[in-house]
Design an enzyme around this catalytic site. Structure first.
Site, mmCIF file in Angstrom:
data_model
loop_
_atom_site.group_PDB
_atom_site.id
_atom_site.type_symbol
_atom_site.label_atom_id
_atom_site.label_comp_id
_atom_site.label_asym_id
_atom_site.label_seq_id
_atom_site.Cartn_x
_atom_site.Cartn_y
_atom_site.Cartn_z
ATOM 1 N N CYS A 1 33.370 13.980 34.708
ATOM 2 C CA CYS A 1 31.926 14.085 34.481
ATOM 3 C C CYS A 1 31.251 12.744 34.765
ATOM 4 O O CYS A 1 31.576 11.726 34.160
ATOM 5 C CB CYS A 1 31.666 14.518 33.045
ATOM 6 N N ARG B 1 -7.729 11.643 -8.157
ATOM 7 C CA ARG B 1 -8.904 10.890 -7.775
ATOM 8 C C ARG B 1 -10.091 11.823 -7.495
ATOM 9 O O ARG B 1 -11.232 11.514 -7.830
ATOM 10 C CB ARG B 1 -8.573 10.071 -6.531
ATOM 11 N N LYS C 1 0.873 -1.171 0.000
ATOM 12 C CA LYS C 1 0.000 0.000 0.000
ATOM 13 C C LYS C 1 0.909 1.219 0.000
ATOM 14 O O LYS C 1 1.481 1.599 1.025
ATOM 15 C CB LYS C 1 -0.939 0.013 1.203
HETATM 16 S S1 IVH Z 1 -6.353 -0.273 -5.177
HETATM 17 C C1 IVH Z 1 -10.787 -0.003 -5.713
HETATM 18 N N1 IVH Z 1 -3.848 -0.782 -4.593
HETATM 19 O O1 IVH Z 1 -5.005 3.462 -1.258
HETATM 20 C C2 IVH Z 1 -9.481 0.077 -5.067
HETATM 21 N N2 IVH Z 1 -4.796 1.256 -3.806
HETATM 22 O O2 IVH Z 1 -7.760 3.426 0.156
HETATM 23 C C3 IVH Z 1 -8.592 1.045 -5.670
HETATM 24 N N3 IVH Z 1 -3.220 2.690 -2.601
HETATM 25 O O3 IVH Z 1 -6.893 5.626 -3.215
HETATM 26 C C4 IVH Z 1 -7.290 1.179 -5.016
HETATM 27 N N4 IVH Z 1 -1.476 1.371 -2.790
HETATM 28 O O4 IVH Z 1 -4.353 5.875 -3.246
HETATM 29 C C5 IVH Z 1 -4.880 0.086 -4.461
HETATM 30 N N5 IVH Z 1 -1.627 -1.338 -4.197
HETATM 31 C C6 IVH Z 1 -2.648 -0.483 -4.075
HETATM 32 C C7 IVH Z 1 -2.512 0.751 -3.402
HETATM 33 C C8 IVH Z 1 -3.620 1.600 -3.283
HETATM 34 C C9 IVH Z 1 -1.922 2.526 -2.334
HETATM 35 C C10 IVH Z 1 -4.033 3.861 -2.171
HETATM 36 C C11 IVH Z 1 -4.766 4.547 -3.296
HETATM 37 C C12 IVH Z 1 -6.216 4.458 -2.950
HETATM 38 C C13 IVH Z 1 -6.193 4.176 -1.484
HETATM 39 C C14 IVH Z 1 -7.381 3.304 -1.153
#
Ligand code: IVH
Length: 686
Positions: free
Chosen positions: A449, A143, A122
């Site tokens: 010290c 987004r 993530k």
């Molecule tokens: S999938 C329908 N994959 O997390 C799902 N998101 O809370 C679409 N993000 O807005 C997102 N790494 O900014 C996806 N490997 C990953 C991700 C990821 C970071 C962020 C992204 C998204 C948020 C979702």
């Protein structure tokens, strides 16, 4: 004579070729991290293209790499309506959440067997959608609220890892979704530059990436080294050549992993830390693995993401409100938090180094409650402009000591105070001095010290030095604070009766400690020298000194020039050793130690230049058939060789046993001689 038309034709062909080459080099550099040519060669190709496009302006295309430097500033961002909404993910925080997620998925799919998931990082950046038509990059959007985002096409074009044309047959419309982020070191560099220019500094890489994407002037964005990783898709329309028309409901891939591999083949950067996993147990294994990896990644992540791998199964599971049922984000403890800086105090280290420490309003970060964080030194406080009373960002990554990253300037209260380095040591009252060319201020009290004394004792007692079992920090504190122990030598006059009277000490532990101290009366010379705590003399230098001079007297009376003859001892170290033994107080401590019955051993002096392995550098790896690594290292050292931990061009021999790994591979790559145990023994005897 060459006609104008001919020259223009030639220029057109050359420009097309340059564009293709530059795109390839960008890909190798930013995506594969494996450049084929030097920066200078790249710059030369780039300059040639710029020149051609200047001479023949009609040749410039939007896909030209020259367009990545950023066009004219915009008045405002346009709106982009997402044909396929950009949703978000539900979050999970613990193992039970993941087991519940996996159960919901299995129930939803009426799955008999374990479900297969695609696991990803993530990434802690910003989600964007990139639109390609006919394989060419045409638009990018943030987004926004998920339905409508902002048109950031001009800014995205400046990101060099994003291909402007896709490498391969693609559907007529293809939207690639992923995350824009900044690498941590690029973020730090950016903040340094911002500070220098008197501009606003960013709180974290994510913040800086967001600020960079929301620049109306793309030329500014172009100077920010943004990165991109793809992890999903939006609209898909029109067939691939020779295939049925693709669409959102019938994409040209059957699994999420298949989609990622396909995007990668098209030239999109896709994060390499991805894998398939089965069932909740597989997901949790991935989570643990990435947790261990987190600190060494060059960018921030805030968790991992699991997605049901089969697209058909994803479709059946569908969505609840604004998040998919087929995916979930498994979050990590945040590594950064903001809190109040209550005060800045200073700590005194073993060598008198003064470290400013931030006292914080307790804050939960990196999985623990933090109340103190290091501010490193005076310059660092100045550079970051941290003031007492500020709200600050605190970072605790892995097991690293928590540090203050930056103040939040928007929240600075009117009464925030600058830190002033005290002129005198808070522990012993001696002057604090800071040599002009050094960043570290020091207490000049030396072993007068108490803070330095405590740490000097702690240093001497540790396993790698005298190895005094049972002499812990609390005990040292008591002995120093009661004025019973001033130097290392005083430890050897402690009696059982005295010790038994201390807090948390019974008769038995007192006896054990006296015995343990006594047992350290004949240390090897190297450990004895290390225990003295001479600045710049680590374990290995201490050992080298012992081998070179053979006995304590010789080390104590060596001139700087004589010290320089020891391998790896340079002018700074030689001066420090010489200064240490020139100090009457230190000579007295050594004399007291000897008087109290401590007799360091002697060593046979080795002429390192003689013999077949004199001065040669060895690396040991794997398990040898009869010798332990320590035994082998001792044999090598005794014969005048040196043992180091990692293979480099300077290594002369690698001694490899069973299960030797990357060090052996590196040795082979560098063409370094590799020996087995028999080979080593033969060399030692030759
Ligand atoms: S999938 C329908 N994959 O997390 C799902 N998101 O809370 C679409 N993000 O807005 C997102 N790494 O900014 C996806 N490997 C990953 C991700 C990821 C970071 C962020 C992204 C998204 C948020 C979702």
């Amino acid at each position: 004579m060459v006609s104008g038309i001919d020259r223009e034709n030639e220029a057109m062909q050359r420009a097309a070729q340059l564009r293709q080459e530059l795109a390839q080099h960008n890909h190798r550099y930013y995506v594969l991290d494996d450049p084929l040519i030097s920066d200078a060669e790249y710059d030369a190709l780039f300059a040639e293209l710029v020149k051609l496009e200047q001479e023949f302006p009609l040749l410039a295309t939007p896909e030209s790499p020259t367009q990545r430097v950023g066009g004219a500033p915009l008045a405002a961002f346009g709106a982009v309506r997402h044909a396929v909404p950009m949703l978000s993910l539900n979050n999970a925080f613990d193992d039970e959440d993941i087991e519940a997620f996996d159960k919901r998925v299995r129930d939803g799919l009426e799955a008999g067997a374990e479900v297969e998931y695609a696991c990803e990082l993530k990434l802690d950046g910003l989600a964007v959608s990139l639109r390609y038509e006919g394989g060419r990059f045409v638009r990018a959007a943030t987004r926004g609220d998920g339905q409508t985002g902002e048109d950031i096409t001009a800014n995205i074009r400046t990101i060099r890892s994003i291909p402007l044309t896709l490498a391969g047959p693609v559907p007529e419309v293809l939207e690639v979704r992923g995350e824009v982020l900044l690498f941590r070191k690029d973020f730090e560099r950016l903040n340094d530059a911002q500070r220098e220019a008197g501009e606003k500094v960013f709180i974290n890489p994510r913040n800086a990436a967001a600020g960079s994407l929301r620049q109306l002037d793309p030329r500014i964005t172009a100077r920010r080294p943004l990165r991109f990783f793809a992890y999903g898709w939006g609209e898909i329309r029109g067939g691939l050549p020779g295939a049925a028309p693709a669409s959102v409901d019938a994409p040209p891939f059957g699994t999420h992993m298949g989609m990622l591999d396909w995007l990668q083949e098209l030239g999109m950067p896709v994060n390499r830390e991805r894998q398939l996993a089965k069932g909740a147990a597989g997901l949790l294994d991935f989570y643990r693995r990435v947790e261990g990896l987190r600190a060494s990644l060059p960018y921030d992540i805030d968790g991992v993401v699991y997605k049901v791998d089969a697209i058909e199964a994803q479709r059946r599971l569908g969505y609840v409100s604004r998040a998919p049922r087929f995916a979930i984000a498994h979050k990590f403890a945040a590594e950064e938090a903001t809190t109040e800086l209550l005060d800045i105090e200073v700590q005194v280290g073993r060598t008198g180094a003064i470290t400013p420490v931030a006292r914080l309003k307790p804050v939960f970060v990196g999985g623990v409650t933090v109340t103190n964080a290091t501010l490193h030194n005076e310059d660092e406080i100045e550079r970051k402009d941290v003031r007492i009373g500020d709200t600050v960002v605190v970072r605790r990554a892995g097991d690293v000591i928590p540090e203050v990253v930056t103040p939040v300037l928007d929240k600075r209260p009117a009464g925030a105070r600058k830190f002033v380095m005290p002129t005198h040591c808070p522990v012993c009252g001696s002057a604090i001095e800071r040599p002009e060319d050094e960043s570290i201020a020091r207490c000049t009290g030396g072993l007068f010290c108490a803070a330095q004394r405590k740490q000097a004792l702690w240093h001497a007692a540790q396993r790698r030095a005298l190895d005094i079992e049972g002499l812990g920090e609390k005990l040292i504190d008591q002995l120093v604070e009661r004025g019973r122990v001033h130097t290392l030598a005083d430890l050897y006059t402690l009696t059982e009766e005295e010790l038994a009277g201390l807090e948390r000490m019974g008769e038995k532990s007192a006896r054990n400690l006296v015995e343990a101290i006594s047992a350290t009366r004949t240390p090897p010379l190297g450990r004895f020298l290390f225990a003295l705590g001479i600045r710049h003399v680590g374990e290995s230098t201490a050992r080298d000194l012992a081998r070179h001079f053979g006995n304590l007297d010789a080390v104590m009376n060596a001139t700087e020039t004589e010290l320089l003859a020891v391998p790896d001892v340079g002018p700074v170290v030689a001066a420090s050793i010489h200064r240490f033994f020139a100090e009457p107080h230190n000579r007295q401590v050594v004399a007291d130690l000897l008087r109290n019955g401590v007799t360091p051993g002697t060593e046979t002096v080795v002429d390192r230049t003689a013999g077949p392995i004199g001065g040669k550098i060895f690396v040991l790896t794997g398990t040898l058939p009869t010798l332990t690594r320590e035994e082998a290292a001792d044999l090598i050292r005794a014969a005048g060789g040196k043992v180091t931990g990692s293979v480099s061009k300077k290594t002369h021999y690698v001694v490899a046993g069973a299960d030797a790994g990357s060090k052996l591979a590196k040795a082979q790559e560098l063409g370094i001689a590799v020996l087995d145990e028999d080979g080593l023994k033969a060399l030692l005897q030759s």
